[in-house]
Design an enzyme around this catalytic site. Sequence first.
Site, PDB file in Angstrom:
ATOM      1  CG  HIS A  55      32.227   5.290  -0.113  1.00  8.48           C
ATOM      2  ND1 HIS A  55      31.752   6.426   0.512  1.00  8.48           N
ATOM      3  CD2 HIS A  55      33.117   5.720  -1.034  1.00  8.48           C
ATOM      4  CE1 HIS A  55      32.340   7.489  -0.021  1.00  8.48           C
ATOM      5  NE2 HIS A  55      33.186   7.091  -0.955  1.00  8.48           N
ATOM      6  CG  HIS A  57      36.359   5.917  -2.395  1.00 10.91           C
ATOM      7  ND1 HIS A  57      35.421   6.569  -3.172  1.00 10.91           N
ATOM      8  CD2 HIS A  57      36.808   4.872  -3.137  1.00 10.91           C
ATOM      9  CE1 HIS A  57      35.325   5.945  -4.342  1.00 10.91           C
ATOM     10  NE2 HIS A  57      36.146   4.911  -4.339  1.00 10.91           N
ATOM     11  CG  ASP A  59      37.586  10.736   0.034  1.00 10.59           C
ATOM     12  OD1 ASP A  59      37.484   9.553  -0.364  1.00 10.59           O
ATOM     13  OD2 ASP A  59      36.820  11.636  -0.356  1.00 10.59           O
ATOM     14  CG  HIS A  60      34.373   8.823   2.342  1.00 13.41           C
ATOM     15  ND1 HIS A  60      33.212   9.550   2.487  1.00 13.41           N
ATOM     16  CD2 HIS A  60      34.935   9.238   1.176  1.00 13.41           C
ATOM     17  CE1 HIS A  60      33.077  10.368   1.450  1.00 13.41           C
ATOM     18  NE2 HIS A  60      34.113  10.198   0.640  1.00 13.41           N
ATOM     19  CG  HIS A 113      30.966   7.116  -5.135  1.00 13.09           C
ATOM     20  ND1 HIS A 113      31.569   8.052  -5.939  1.00 13.09           N
ATOM     21  CD2 HIS A 113      31.759   6.996  -4.040  1.00 13.09           C
ATOM     22  CE1 HIS A 113      32.680   8.471  -5.343  1.00 13.09           C
ATOM     23  NE2 HIS A 113      32.828   7.847  -4.212  1.00 13.09           N
ATOM     24  CG  ASP A 132      31.693  10.497  -1.761  1.00 10.28           C
ATOM     25  OD1 ASP A 132      31.389  11.342  -0.903  1.00 10.28           O
ATOM     26  OD2 ASP A 132      32.886  10.214  -2.035  1.00 10.28           O
ATOM     27  CG  HIS A 170      33.343  15.109  -1.147  1.00 14.60           C
ATOM     28  ND1 HIS A 170      34.701  15.236  -1.000  1.00 14.60           N
ATOM     29  CD2 HIS A 170      33.109  13.778  -1.196  1.00 14.60           C
ATOM     30  CE1 HIS A 170      35.276  14.044  -0.982  1.00 14.60           C
ATOM     31  NE2 HIS A 170      34.317  13.128  -1.098  1.00 14.60           N
TER      32      HIS A 170
END
Length: 253
Positions: A55, A57, A59-60, A113, A132, A170
């Site tokens: 996805h 975000h 942090d990905h 998400h 996520d 995570h």
Amino acid sequence: MIDVIIVPALSDNYIYILTDKESGVTACVDPCVSELVLKTLELNNLKLDFILNTHHHHDHVGGNLELKKKTNCKILGANIDRKRIPEIDITIKNGETFKLGSSIFKVHETPGHTIGHIIYHFFEDKILFCGDTLFSFGCGRIFEGTQEQMLESLKLIKSFPNETLVYCGHEYTESNLEFAISLTPNDQVLSSKLREIKKLRNRGNPSVPSKLEIEKKINPFFKVNDKKFKEDTGLIGEELENFKKIRKMKDEF
Ligand code: ZN
Ligand code: FE
């Protein structure tokens, strides 16, 4: 067959580096950073061919740009998110299959998400990269999709075989178990699992991958329609109603 290298990054993210054993073709799932990936590739004598993003975000996808620049890899992501995934090359729709060398995987849309969240299922290897959507003994927060969508996405994952190894985005396993225990304090399987995970974590080991079999048994978000779970928690509603309730409780936990 794929080999998986687990690369912990940032405070609690996991990047995964996958290599098809036969051909050596290599991919990286959700690189939040680039340096650590480049270092790991070098250490293992690997060349990056693909990035698989679950996805949009940061942090990905944070490492996308730099990794593409340095390795000339191709980036895969959801068609819906083609405007939000940096440097995307190959856009994917629900149900499409691809090959990483001789290892085959299928992509499923799992909105909740985010709207464009997808998961990568190496169904022959029984390995799932679920970003996520599902976490070990928990699930992702709902930022863009609806609660209904998230529940359906989780039910899709629940339909995969018990032996499936789940690699999530995570390291939230300990706090997820603590939340699960708060719902059903008498569940001995949960408390022994927490002890086991604490030991692992204290030694600095990741808690991933988890097996789908144990997730089906004790992940509360998989159990919202389970008779015994309903009795034990006093959640007497329909599955969606129960799901909404425990998702909200977890947000506030
Ligand atoms: Zn996310
Ligand atoms: Fe994330």
